[in-house]
Design a protein around this motif. Structure first.
Motif, PDB file in Angstrom:
ATOM      1  N   VAL A  72     -21.953  22.757 -12.789  1.00  0.00           N
ATOM      2  CA  VAL A  72     -22.204  22.881 -14.231  1.00  0.00           C
ATOM      3  C   VAL A  72     -21.537  21.738 -14.982  1.00  0.00           C
ATOM      4  O   VAL A  72     -20.350  21.455 -14.792  1.00  0.00           O
ATOM      5  CB  VAL A  72     -21.673  24.231 -14.775  1.00  0.00           C
ATOM      6  CG1 VAL A  72     -21.908  24.326 -16.285  1.00  0.00           C
ATOM      7  CG2 VAL A  72     -22.342  25.393 -14.056  1.00  0.00           C
ATOM      8  N   PHE A  84     -23.432  27.315  -8.992  1.00  0.00           N
ATOM      9  CA  PHE A  84     -24.047  26.144  -9.604  1.00  0.00           C
ATOM     10  C   PHE A  84     -22.987  25.088  -9.901  1.00  0.00           C
ATOM     11  O   PHE A  84     -21.830  25.410 -10.187  1.00  0.00           O
ATOM     12  CB  PHE A  84     -24.724  26.511 -10.927  1.00  0.00           C
ATOM     13  CG  PHE A  84     -25.984  27.323 -10.795  1.00  0.00           C
ATOM     14  CD1 PHE A  84     -27.220  26.702 -10.711  1.00  0.00           C
ATOM     15  CD2 PHE A  84     -25.921  28.713 -10.759  1.00  0.00           C
ATOM     16  CE1 PHE A  84     -28.378  27.448 -10.592  1.00  0.00           C
ATOM     17  CE2 PHE A  84     -27.076  29.472 -10.644  1.00  0.00           C
ATOM     18  CZ  PHE A  84     -28.304  28.842 -10.556  1.00  0.00           C
ATOM     19  N   LEU A 119     -22.329  30.689 -14.359  1.00  0.00           N
ATOM     20  CA  LEU A 119     -23.091  29.834 -13.451  1.00  0.00           C
ATOM     21  C   LEU A 119     -22.198  29.241 -12.365  1.00  0.00           C
ATOM     22  O   LEU A 119     -22.590  29.161 -11.183  1.00  0.00           O
ATOM     23  CB  LEU A 119     -23.788  28.728 -14.234  1.00  0.00           C
ATOM     24  CG  LEU A 119     -24.912  29.166 -15.173  1.00  0.00           C
ATOM     25  CD1 LEU A 119     -25.445  27.971 -15.961  1.00  0.00           C
ATOM     26  CD2 LEU A 119     -26.044  29.831 -14.395  1.00  0.00           C
ATOM     27  N   PRO A 141     -29.703  16.614 -13.846  1.00  0.00           N
ATOM     28  CA  PRO A 141     -29.601  18.050 -13.562  1.00  0.00           C
ATOM     29  C   PRO A 141     -30.970  18.675 -13.301  1.00  0.00           C
ATOM     30  O   PRO A 141     -32.016  18.092 -13.610  1.00  0.00           O
ATOM     31  CB  PRO A 141     -28.992  18.608 -14.854  1.00  0.00           C
ATOM     32  CG  PRO A 141     -29.491  17.692 -15.918  1.00  0.00           C
ATOM     33  CD  PRO A 141     -29.513  16.326 -15.275  1.00  0.00           C
ATOM     34  N   ASP A 142     -30.949  19.868 -12.743  1.00  0.00           N
ATOM     35  CA  ASP A 142     -32.188  20.606 -12.494  1.00  0.00           C
ATOM     36  C   ASP A 142     -32.685  21.306 -13.754  1.00  0.00           C
ATOM     37  O   ASP A 142     -33.876  21.628 -13.851  1.00  0.00           O
ATOM     38  CB  ASP A 142     -31.960  21.656 -11.406  1.00  0.00           C
ATOM     39  CG  ASP A 142     -31.531  21.020 -10.097  1.00  0.00           C
ATOM     40  OD1 ASP A 142     -32.357  20.301  -9.500  1.00  0.00           O
ATOM     41  OD2 ASP A 142     -30.377  21.229  -9.680  1.00  0.00           O
ATOM     42  N   ALA A 143     -31.781  21.560 -14.696  1.00  0.00           N
ATOM     43  CA  ALA A 143     -32.173  22.266 -15.924  1.00  0.00           C
ATOM     44  C   ALA A 143     -31.113  22.065 -16.990  1.00  0.00           C
ATOM     45  O   ALA A 143     -29.962  21.712 -16.704  1.00  0.00           O
ATOM     46  CB  ALA A 143     -32.355  23.759 -15.657  1.00  0.00           C
ATOM     47  N   ALA A 185     -29.414  24.276 -20.177  1.00  0.00           N
ATOM     48  CA  ALA A 185     -29.259  25.563 -20.847  1.00  0.00           C
ATOM     49  C   ALA A 185     -28.735  25.272 -22.244  1.00  0.00           C
ATOM     50  O   ALA A 185     -27.622  24.757 -22.403  1.00  0.00           O
ATOM     51  CB  ALA A 185     -28.294  26.469 -20.084  1.00  0.00           C
ATOM     52  N   LEU A 233     -32.323  30.898 -13.663  1.00  0.00           N
ATOM     53  CA  LEU A 233     -32.046  29.566 -13.130  1.00  0.00           C
ATOM     54  C   LEU A 233     -31.994  29.586 -11.612  1.00  0.00           C
ATOM     55  O   LEU A 233     -32.397  28.612 -10.956  1.00  0.00           O
ATOM     56  CB  LEU A 233     -30.728  29.044 -13.704  1.00  0.00           C
ATOM     57  CG  LEU A 233     -30.804  28.623 -15.177  1.00  0.00           C
ATOM     58  CD1 LEU A 233     -29.404  28.480 -15.767  1.00  0.00           C
ATOM     59  CD2 LEU A 233     -31.583  27.320 -15.329  1.00  0.00           C
ATOM     60  N   ARG A 291     -27.753  21.940 -10.151  1.00  0.00           N
ATOM     61  CA  ARG A 291     -26.924  21.437 -11.246  1.00  0.00           C
ATOM     62  C   ARG A 291     -27.567  21.789 -12.578  1.00  0.00           C
ATOM     63  O   ARG A 291     -28.762  21.573 -12.783  1.00  0.00           O
ATOM     64  CB  ARG A 291     -26.773  19.925 -11.126  1.00  0.00           C
ATOM     65  CG  ARG A 291     -25.838  19.302 -12.143  1.00  0.00           C
ATOM     66  CD  ARG A 291     -25.542  17.861 -11.799  1.00  0.00           C
ATOM     67  NE  ARG A 291     -24.393  17.359 -12.527  1.00  0.00           N
ATOM     68  CZ  ARG A 291     -23.659  16.329 -12.123  1.00  0.00           C
ATOM     69  NH1 ARG A 291     -23.949  15.704 -10.990  1.00  0.00           N
ATOM     70  NH2 ARG A 291     -22.624  15.929 -12.842  1.00  0.00           N
ATOM     71  N   VAL A 292     -26.747  22.316 -13.491  1.00  0.00           N
ATOM     72  CA  VAL A 292     -27.223  22.729 -14.812  1.00  0.00           C
ATOM     73  C   VAL A 292     -26.318  22.125 -15.875  1.00  0.00           C
ATOM     74  O   VAL A 292     -25.082  22.155 -15.752  1.00  0.00           O
ATOM     75  CB  VAL A 292     -27.227  24.259 -14.961  1.00  0.00           C
ATOM     76  CG1 VAL A 292     -27.715  24.663 -16.355  1.00  0.00           C
ATOM     77  CG2 VAL A 292     -28.095  24.903 -13.892  1.00  0.00           C
TER      78      VAL A 292
END
Length: 370
Positions: A121, A119, A114, A142-144, A146, A205, A92-93
Motif C-alpha cells: 500500500v 497488499f 489492505l 499500482p494495480d488500483a 482507492a 480489490l 499494489r494499491v
C-alpha cells in the motif's frame, strides 16, 4: 473481551484526551486476542464515528473533535507497528484522499486493512492533487487506486481525479460519504468500483478491478446536463453571489446591522458554503444532494439552539440572483418548501443567529456530515 468493551475504553480515553491510555487500550485488545482488523474497524473506527455524531449533536467542540482524531491517528500507528510487516503478494494499491479533502482517517483505516490482508500500500494521505497522484501512478505502477472523500463538495474534483487515473490506465475504487450511502455518485462519476466500508473495499480489490472501461472520458460524457453551463457559471460567480447576499441579508435579518467584523466574516463563510453545495448539486444533477445538506444542517443548527428559519432568507436571496438559471432556480425553490426550513412567520432571529449557536459558530463548520 468483545470489541465493544475496548470501544468503550478507547472512547473514555479519547474523551479525556489521554493518548497514553488510548494506546494501552489497543495494545491490551491485541494481547487479549482481538484481531488487528477488528481493532481498526470495530474499535478505532467505531470511536471515530461516535466522535462525529457527538460533535453534530453539540456535545463535543471542534477542538475536542480534532484532538480525538489526532489521538486515533496515533493509535493506528501503534497498531501498525505492533502487528508487524505483511507481505505484498496480493498486489499494489495507492490509497489517497481527493484534493481538498482533509478527513483522512477513513483512508488510513483502509490502508491498514489492505496491509493486513497482504497488499502493498502507498498511503498518500489527505488532499492529494490529481496531477501529483497521476505522477505517482506512473512512477509506481499500482494495480488500483482507492480514492476517499467525505465531503460532497469535492465531487467535481473527485470526478476529474477518477478520469485522470483511468487515463493513466489505473482503475479506481472510491468510498466515503461524499459518494452517497448507496454509491450513487461513484456510478455517476464513472468510478470502476465503489465500496461502503473498508472490508468490502478489500474484498473487491482482492477479486481484482477490470481495466478502466472509458479511459479517455470527459466530464460531459458522464454528465451531459453540464452542457447548460449552469454549474460553471454559478461556480465562477460564487464570490459575487456571496457579496450580494451579504449586502441584502440585513433587509431580511435586521439584527445583522449590529454584527461585528467576525460575525460578518463567519456569515460570508456560511453563505459560501450554501453556494458550494448548490453548485455541486448542479454538477451532479441531483436535487437530493442539496436537500440532504440543508436538512442535515437544520438538525445541527437545532442542536445548537439556532432557529432553522435563518436559512430561508439566504435561499430566497440566492433565488433572486439566480432566477434566470433554470436548474438552480428549481433547486432553490424545492429547498424553500422543506418543512424543516419553513419555520414559523415571525420566528425571532437573535443577533448572530446565522452564524452562531449557543456556544459556537455553526454553518461554516457544519458542512461535513460526520
Amino acid at each position: 473481551m468483545t470489541a465493544g468493551h475496548y470501544t468503550d475504553l478507547l472512547w473514555d480515553a479519547v474523551l479525556r484526551g489521554d493518548e497514553y491510555s488510548a494506546v494501552d487500550v489497543v495494545v491490551d485488545a491485541l494481547r487479549d486476542g482481538l484481531e488487528p482488523e477488528a481493532v481498526l474497524l470495530e474499535v478505532i473506527g467505531a470511536v471515530q464515528q461516535r466522535v462525529g455524531l457527538e460533535w453534530a449533536a453539540n456535545r463535543l467542540s471542534v477542538a475536542q473533535e480534532h484532538a480525538a482524531t489526532a489521538i486515533n491517528e496515533r493509535v493506528i500507528s501503534t497498531l501498525s507497528l505492533t502487528s508487524g510487516r505483511h507481505g505484498g503478494e496480493r498486489g499494489r494499491v495507492t490509497v489517497a484522499c481527493v484534493d481538498g479533502e482533509w478527513h483522512a482517517l477513513p483512508a488510513r483505516l483502509l490502508a491498514e486493512v489492505l496491509r493486513l490482508r497482504g497488499f502493498t500500500v502507498d498511503y498518500l494521505g489527505a488532499q492529494v492533487p490529481a496531477a501529483h497522484l497521476v505522477t505517482h501512478l506512473h512512477r509506481t505502477g499500482p494495480d488500483a487506486v482507492a480514492l476517499s472523500s467525505s465531503i460532497a463538495t469535492r465531487l467535481p474534483t473527485a470526478h476529474a481525479t477518477i478520469t485522470a487515473c483511468q487515463a493513466a490506465g489505473v482503475p479506481v475504487i472510491v468510498g466515503g460519504r461524499a459518494f452517497g450511502t448507496d454509491g450513487r455518485y461513484a456510478r455517476l462519476l464513472g468510478a470502476d468500483a465503489w465500496a461502503p466500508d473498508a472490508r468490502t473495499a478489500a474484498e473487491t480489490l482482492a477479486d481484482g478491478l477490470p481495466d478502466p472501461a472509458h479511459p479517455h472520458a470527459q466530464p460531459m460524457d458522464d454528465l451531459p446536463h453540464l452542457s447548460d453551463q449552469e454549474y460553471t457559471l454559478v461556480t465562477r460567480s460564487a464570490p459575487r453571489l456571496v457579496a450580494t447576499v451579504l449586502d441584502r441579508l440585513p433587509e431580511r435579518v435586521p439584527a445583522m446591522a449590529g454584527y461585528d467584523d467576525d460575525q460578518r466574516r463567519h456569515t460570508a463563510e456560511d453563505v459560501r458554503h450554501i453556494v458550494d453545495f448548490l453548485s455541486v448539486a448542479l454538477y451532479t444533477g441531483d436535487a437530493e444532494l442539496f436537500e440532504h445538506f440543508l436538512g442535515w444542517t437544520a438538525e445541527v443548527l437545532e442542536a445548537r439552539s439556532v432557529p432553522v428559519a435563518v436559512l430561508r432568507p439566504v435561499l430566497d436571496l440566492l433565488g433572486d440572483e439566480l432566477r434566470d438559471f433554470t436548474r438552480a432556480s428549481e433547486l432553490l425553490r424545492r429547498a424553500t418548501t422543506f418543512p424543516a426550513l419553513t419555520g414559523g412567520a415571525g420566528t425571532p432571529v437573535p443577533a448572530g443567529a446565522v452564524t452562531e449557536g449557543a456556544d459556537s459558530t455553526t454553518l461554516h463548520r457544519t458542512g461535513r456530515p460526520a
